[in-house]
Structures are given as structure tokens and as C-alpha cells.
Motif scaffolding. Structure first.
Motif, short mmCIF file in Angstrom:
data_model
loop_
_atom_site.label_atom_id
_atom_site.label_comp_id
_atom_site.label_asym_id
_atom_site.label_seq_id
_atom_site.Cartn_x
_atom_site.Cartn_y
_atom_site.Cartn_z
N ARG A 115 21.92 1.10 -24.11
CA ARG A 115 21.89 2.01 -22.96
C ARG A 115 22.67 3.29 -23.27
N THR A 116 23.85 3.12 -23.84
CA THR A 116 24.66 4.30 -24.16
C THR A 116 23.94 5.17 -25.18
N GLN A 117 23.34 4.55 -26.19
CA GLN A 117 22.64 5.31 -27.22
C GLN A 117 21.44 6.06 -26.63
N LEU A 118 20.69 5.42 -25.76
CA LEU A 118 19.50 6.05 -25.19
C LEU A 118 19.85 7.18 -24.22
N GLU A 119 20.92 6.99 -23.47
CA GLU A 119 21.30 8.02 -22.49
C GLU A 119 21.65 9.33 -23.18
N THR A 120 22.15 9.24 -24.40
CA THR A 120 22.50 10.46 -25.12
C THR A 120 21.33 10.99 -25.94
N ALA A 121 20.31 10.14 -26.20
CA ALA A 121 19.22 10.55 -27.07
C ALA A 121 17.96 10.95 -26.33
N LEU A 122 17.80 10.52 -25.09
CA LEU A 122 16.54 10.74 -24.38
C LEU A 122 16.38 12.13 -23.80
N GLY A 123 17.45 12.88 -23.65
CA GLY A 123 17.37 14.20 -23.02
C GLY A 123 16.33 15.09 -23.65
N GLY A 124 16.37 15.26 -24.96
CA GLY A 124 15.42 16.14 -25.62
C GLY A 124 14.02 15.57 -25.66
N LEU A 125 13.91 14.24 -25.80
CA LEU A 125 12.59 13.63 -25.90
C LEU A 125 11.81 13.72 -24.60
N LEU A 126 12.49 13.64 -23.49
CA LEU A 126 11.80 13.65 -22.20
C LEU A 126 11.68 15.04 -21.59
N ALA A 127 12.20 16.03 -22.25
CA ALA A 127 12.15 17.38 -21.67
C ALA A 127 10.74 17.83 -21.32
N PRO A 128 9.70 17.59 -22.14
CA PRO A 128 8.35 18.07 -21.80
C PRO A 128 7.77 17.45 -20.53
N VAL A 129 8.25 16.26 -20.13
CA VAL A 129 7.68 15.60 -18.95
C VAL A 129 8.75 15.28 -17.93
N ALA A 130 9.82 16.04 -17.96
CA ALA A 130 10.94 15.75 -17.07
C ALA A 130 10.55 15.83 -15.60
N ALA A 131 9.57 16.67 -15.28
CA ALA A 131 9.18 16.82 -13.88
C ALA A 131 8.30 15.68 -13.41
N VAL A 132 7.72 14.87 -14.36
CA VAL A 132 6.78 13.82 -13.98
C VAL A 132 7.42 12.44 -13.97
N VAL A 133 8.29 12.19 -14.91
CA VAL A 133 8.86 10.87 -15.05
C VAL A 133 10.38 10.94 -15.08
N ASP A 134 11.01 9.97 -14.48
CA ASP A 134 12.47 9.91 -14.45
C ASP A 134 12.96 9.17 -15.70
N ALA A 135 13.92 9.71 -16.35
CA ALA A 135 14.45 9.09 -17.57
C ALA A 135 14.98 7.69 -17.30
N ALA A 136 15.46 7.45 -16.10
CA ALA A 136 16.00 6.13 -15.76
C ALA A 136 14.92 5.07 -15.81
N ASP A 137 13.66 5.44 -15.44
CA ASP A 137 12.57 4.47 -15.50
C ASP A 137 12.28 4.05 -16.94
#
Length: 395
Positions: free
Chosen positions: A235-257
Motif C-alpha cells: 500500500r505504501t509503495q503504491l500510494e507513492t507510485a500511482l500518482g503519475g500512472l493515473l494522471a491521464p485518467v484522474a478525472a474518471v477513476v479514483d486511485a483508491a479504487d
């Protein structure tokens, strides 16, 4: 005929027996052990095979244990015409004191020793796109492949750094038994023994084993705390790594999901850890007969269910003692139960006739020589009968 009839009588049936094995190991299908020390007693003398001074260094080729003290000893005694036997076997840390088998236990504990039950390789766990909910798959379609690659790298970073290892911390583990005609008893003693996991250099104490466990105690191992620790690191690793990966779809999907779904996937793949990776049986007892017993102080197995994930398989039996079956000493038969109190001396022959020419009236045609041969045959048959009678008494 004399050789055939007398041969079996020379092999006396044991009236007392016992054996002890300090440690048995099977690592990835390769067995090794400390050897077995066995004693038998035929009512007149005790015979021993093997060594009652086993060395851990003789095990070789394994990483389960490198330090510590092994013990295995057995003995027999004939008392009031009955065979008695005793045995003990076990393992303890350095500085342990070995005691006589007659004292029941074999070892007085010294320092504790850590035993490795195997390093578990978790790097084969994978993240798949299909298990994601359809709405997430649709939303992540443009970036799903790089997203999964990034999640997989995060998972490998966590699992590669954990170095998950399961082990035992042991003060002393030992078994002991006694047997006599008609009965056998045994027990096990575990002093300061606990199960632990080592995760990324951090020790996690899982359970402390009972000192005086009832016979055939199954210890259910819950490694849920290990699973929780792995998932928290991920969880700690993903919380710091997902920001850039989810940027293109940040408005559609929540990173928490996405994070929740990833953790669910990993958690399901770690289920064998939590459910049935390790099996422990304490004070394992078997009774082959009414007057014999086999006791194993601790029986440890990494279960076959873990093999599907590529885990290393290990089996270890610590402290095996066996006593019996024992019997009574057979009494030698009286060669003449009712001797003549006034025996009469027999005349000594001065001549022995021989040949067919000397046959007299009523002769059956064998002649004197034939009579001597018959007498010799009768004598041999009588010898065989006595030997058979003695064997039946011993049986």
C-alpha cells in the motif's frame, strides 16, 4: 540336518528393545537424519547399533540448523524375568546438558537456537488486468498495460525486499518413552519454543508453543499477520507510485479504487500463507501394539498446498523415541523332568558287528550298520526336537 535344526535356535528373540533418533529432515525431496541409536536385549546381553552421540555437523547440506545440541539414547534391563526398555531423543541450543536415559528426559536446556523452516519465494505473484471491475478496465483501457507494469514493479519491490522466512526459536524439544510386557508410555517436552516469521529483516512472533502439549496436538498456524504486513508495505509503495500512472485518467477513476483492487488481488494470492502453509504436530504418539509406543516431540511440515506458488518444501521431525515391544525371558526346558534316582550303569560293548553277514534272526535287512545309521538319525531328530521345543518356549 544338525545344521538346519540348530541354526534358528541360535538367534534368540529380543525380550526388550528401544531406539532413538534426534532429528530427521527432508529438504526439497532430499532426506537426511542424525542416525538411529537402537538397543535390544535377548535376556542375557544387550546389543546396541548406531551412535548415541550424534553431531549436527554430520547432517550437512542443509540450512535448517547449524548450531545446537542433538541427543538420542536408549537402554534396556531385565528385571524379574521381564524386559524393560527406555528411550529419549531431542534437540536443544548450545550449552545444553545431556542426561542419562533413565532420568526420563535427555536434555537440560542451554541457550536457545533458531531453526529455519524455509525461505518462501513470493516473487512469482502477478497482477492481472482481467480481475479488475469492468468499469475500471474501461476507464484504464488507454493506460492499463503501463499501469499493470508499474503495479507489478511495485509488487516486486515489496516482495523482493521482504525475504520472508518462517522459523522456530527453540530452547529444547525432546521426547521420551518406557515399555514393559503389556504396557508402554511416552510423552514430550517443549521448553521455550515459539514460531516466528522474518520479514524484511523484521522478526514477527506468531505463536508460542505449549510446554506440555497433550498427545497429537495439532497447532493451527495463522500467518495473517504476515499477510497484513506485506499488504501494508505494498500500500505504501503504491500510494507513492500511482500518482503519475493515473494522471491521464484522474478525472474518471479514483486511485483508491485501483489500490483496493490491487490489494485484494495480492491478498487472494497470499491465501496459502494465511490458511495452511505450515503444519505442526506436537507430542505425536503412535502405538504399534499394546506394549510398544513411538513418540515424536515435534513434527513440522511445509504443506503441499504451498508448492503451487513455488515455495520451498521442508519436513522435520525432532525427537523420535520408540520403546517395545517387550516380552518375558523364556526359561530353559528341563532336559530330564523325572530322572531315575538310582541309575544303573550300562555295559560297555567290546565289539561292534558290521556288515550284512552278521544279520541275525528277525533282522529287518538293514544289518548292524543300518541300525547304527538309524540310531544316528534318531539322535539327530531328537536334537532337532529339543531345539524346536526351546524355540516354542522362547516364542
Amino acid at each position: 540336518m544338525l545344521t538346519v535344526s540348530a541354526g534358528p535356535a541360535l538367534a534368540a528373540e529380543p525380550v526388550a528393545r528401544a531406539s532413538a533418533t534426534g532429528l530427521r529432515l527432508t529438504l526439497v525431496g532430499t532426506p537426511t537424519d542424525s542416525g538411529t541409536y537402537s538397543v535390544t536385549n535377548d535376556g542375557k546381553r544387550e546389543t546396541a547399533t548406531g551412535s548415541n552421540e550424534p553431531a549436527i555437523s554430520a547432517l550437512g547440506g542443509q540450512n535448517f540448523i547449524q548450531l545446537g545440541t542433538l541427543a538420542q539414547d536408549a537402554g534396556t534391563v531385565i528385571r524379574d524375568g521381564r524386559g524393560f526398555s527406555a528411550a529419549c531423543a531431542g534437540l536443544a541450543g548450545d550449552g545444553a546438558i545431556l542426561v542419562e536415559v533413565a532420568d526420563g528426559a535427555c536434555i537440560e536446556p542451554g541457550e536457545n537456537v533458531a531453526l529455519s523452516a524455509g525461505t518462501i519465494d513470493l516473487t512469482d505473484l502477478q497482477l492481472l488486468g482481467d480481475p479488475f471491475p469492468q468499469e475500471l478496465q474501461d476507464a484504464l483501457a488507454p493506460v492499463l498495460e503501463p499501469l499493470l507494469a508499474g503495479l507489478t514493479r511495485a509488487l516486486e519491490a515489496v516482495l523482493g525486499a521482504t525475504g520472508l522466512e518462517v522459523g522456530l526459536d527453540v530452547g529444547a524439544v525432546q521426547s521420551f518413552c518406557t515399555a514393559q510386557p503389556g504396557s508402554a508410555t511416552g510423552d514430550a517436552d517443549l521448553t521455550d519454543v515459539s514460531l516466528f516469521a522474518s520479514l524484511a529483516g523484521q522478526r514477527i512472533d506468531l505463536v508460542e508453543l505449549p510446554t506440555n502439549a497433550p498427545p497429537n496436538t495439532k497447532l493451527l498456524t495463522d500467518l495473517g499477520v504476515v499477510v497484513d504486513t506485506i499488504l501494508e508495505g505494498l500500500r505504501t509503495q503504491l500510494e507513492t507510485a500511482l500518482g503519475g500512472l493515473l494522471a491521464p485518467v484522474a478525472a474518471v477513476v479514483d486511485a483508491a479504487d485501483v489500490l483496493t483492487e490491487v490489494l485484494n488481488q495480492v491478498g487472494s494470492q497470499l491465501a496459502p500463507l494465511e490458511e495452511n502453509l505450515l503444519e505442526l504436530t506436537l507430542n505425536k504418539q503412535e502405538f504399534p501394539s499394546d506394549d510398544s509406543i513411538e513418540v515424536t516431540a515435534l513434527d513440522l511440515n511445509l504443506l503441499p498446498a504451498a508448492e503451487t506458488a513455488g515455495f520451498q518444501v521442508l519436513s522435520a521431525q525432532i525427537g523420535e523415541s520408540a520403546c517395545g515391544p517387550n516380552n518375558r525371558v523364556a526359561a530353559d526346558p528341563d532336559p530330564d523332568p523325572d530322572p531315575d534316582p538310582n541309575p544303573q550303569p550300562q555295559p560297555v560293548p567290546t565289539a561292534v558287528p558290521a556288515g550284512v553277514e552278521s544279520a541275525g534272526p528277525g533282522d529287518d535287512g538293514l544289518g548292524a550298520g543300518g541300525n547304527l545309521a538309524l540310531l544316528a538319525l534318531v539322535a539327530l531328530s531328537a536334537g532337532a526336537g529339543v531345539a524346536s521345543y526351546r524355540r516354542s518356549l522362547r516364542a
